[in-house]
Design a protein around this motif. Structure first.
Motif, mmCIF file in Angstrom:
data_model
loop_
_atom_site.group_PDB
_atom_site.id
_atom_site.type_symbol
_atom_site.label_atom_id
_atom_site.label_comp_id
_atom_site.label_asym_id
_atom_site.label_seq_id
_atom_site.Cartn_x
_atom_site.Cartn_y
_atom_site.Cartn_z
ATOM 1 N N PRO A 1 -4.985 -1.097 2.403
ATOM 2 C CA PRO A 1 -4.224 -0.501 3.506
ATOM 3 C C PRO A 1 -5.129 -0.139 4.684
ATOM 4 O O PRO A 1 -6.354 -0.067 4.540
ATOM 5 N N PHE A 2 -4.498 0.094 5.819
ATOM 6 C CA PHE A 2 -5.240 0.543 6.988
ATOM 7 C C PHE A 2 -5.944 1.868 6.670
ATOM 8 O O PHE A 2 -5.464 2.653 5.841
ATOM 9 N N PRO A 3 -7.066 2.143 7.331
ATOM 10 C CA PRO A 3 -7.821 3.375 7.053
ATOM 11 C C PRO A 3 -6.990 4.657 7.131
ATOM 12 O O PRO A 3 -7.219 5.585 6.350
ATOM 13 N N ALA A 4 -6.021 4.714 8.016
ATOM 14 C CA ALA A 4 -5.215 5.937 8.170
ATOM 15 C C ALA A 4 -4.411 6.273 6.918
ATOM 16 O O ALA A 4 -4.025 7.425 6.716
ATOM 17 N N VAL A 5 -4.152 5.272 6.064
ATOM 18 C CA VAL A 5 -3.389 5.489 4.830
ATOM 19 C C VAL A 5 -4.179 5.001 3.610
ATOM 20 O O VAL A 5 -3.612 4.596 2.598
ATOM 21 N N ALA A 6 -5.493 5.070 3.704
ATOM 22 C CA ALA A 6 -6.373 4.557 2.644
ATOM 23 C C ALA A 6 -6.094 5.178 1.281
ATOM 24 O O ALA A 6 -6.360 4.556 0.242
ATOM 25 N N ALA A 7 -5.522 6.363 1.242
ATOM 26 C CA ALA A 7 -5.262 7.047 -0.029
ATOM 27 C C ALA A 7 -4.326 6.263 -0.941
ATOM 28 O O ALA A 7 -4.367 6.430 -2.163
ATOM 29 N N ILE A 8 -3.478 5.377 -0.392
ATOM 30 C CA ILE A 8 -2.527 4.636 -1.238
ATOM 31 C C ILE A 8 -3.114 3.355 -1.815
ATOM 32 O O ILE A 8 -2.445 2.660 -2.580
ATOM 33 N N ALA A 9 -4.360 3.031 -1.491
ATOM 34 C CA ALA A 9 -5.009 1.861 -2.094
ATOM 35 C C ALA A 9 -5.028 2.059 -3.610
ATOM 36 O O ALA A 9 -5.249 3.164 -4.100
ATOM 37 N N GLY A 10 -4.772 0.985 -4.361
ATOM 38 C CA GLY A 10 -4.788 1.078 -5.817
ATOM 39 C C GLY A 10 -3.575 1.768 -6.402
ATOM 40 O O GLY A 10 -3.578 2.157 -7.563
ATOM 41 N N HIS A 11 -2.532 1.953 -5.599
ATOM 42 C CA HIS A 11 -1.301 2.610 -6.045
ATOM 43 C C HIS A 11 -0.119 1.649 -5.954
ATOM 44 O O HIS A 11 -0.142 0.673 -5.200
ATOM 45 N N LEU A 12 0.928 1.960 -6.702
ATOM 46 C CA LEU A 12 2.162 1.172 -6.733
ATOM 47 C C LEU A 12 3.339 2.038 -6.317
ATOM 48 O O LEU A 12 3.384 3.229 -6.640
ATOM 49 N N ALA A 13 4.292 1.428 -5.637
ATOM 50 C CA ALA A 13 5.544 2.098 -5.296
ATOM 51 C C ALA A 13 6.694 1.257 -5.844
ATOM 52 O O ALA A 13 6.643 0.024 -5.814
ATOM 53 N N PHE A 14 7.709 1.927 -6.356
ATOM 54 C CA PHE A 14 8.840 1.261 -7.001
ATOM 55 C C PHE A 14 10.104 1.422 -6.161
ATOM 56 O O PHE A 14 10.389 2.514 -5.676
ATOM 57 N N TYR A 15 10.856 0.330 -6.008
ATOM 58 C CA TYR A 15 12.150 0.423 -5.332
ATOM 59 C C TYR A 15 13.101 1.223 -6.218
ATOM 60 O O TYR A 15 13.385 0.811 -7.355
#
Length: 114
Positions: free
Chosen positions: A89-103
């Motif tokens: 992800p872009f640096p501004a949202v780097a915290a979500i790297a390595g994460h999954l989101a479910f519909y």
């Protein structure tokens, strides 16, 4: 990028997030992150280590978000796009790297427990 006209905040989720699909627990985490983006509903991002990655099949679909970056998708069973992930992800949202989101409409439930 996120900004005043399109704010994005990421905070640790208080409690435990459990995702069920096909009657089985597919993710169970006390380390999830809650992402709030503009006027959209909150999204739980769960570390890959807390998901049953063996049950997920990477699909060919990819999309680009001007605020978060390039997303890849995973399926469960016959449904090819149940999960999305920003691997770089872009640096501004780097915290979500390595994460999954479910519909939410493609799994049985996403529960946040105390």
């Amino acid at each position: 990028m996120p900004g005043p006209d399109h704010p994005i905040t990421i905070t640790p989720t208080a409690g435990r997030v459990v995702v069920k699909a096909g009657g089985k627990v597919i993710a169970d985490s006390r380390r999830a992150l809650t992402l709030l983006e503009g006027s959209y509903p909150p999204v739980q991002y769960i570390p890959r280590e807390d998901a049953q990655m063996g049950a997920l099949v990477r699909s060919a679909q990819q999309t680009h978000c001007p605020y978060k970056g390039d997303a890849s998708y995973y399926g469960i069973g016959h449904d090819g796009n149940v999960v999305w992930s920003y691997e770089q992800p872009f640096p501004a949202v780097a915290a979500i790297a390595g994460h999954l989101a479910f519909y939410p409409n493609k799994v049985d439930s996403i529960e946040i427990e105390p």
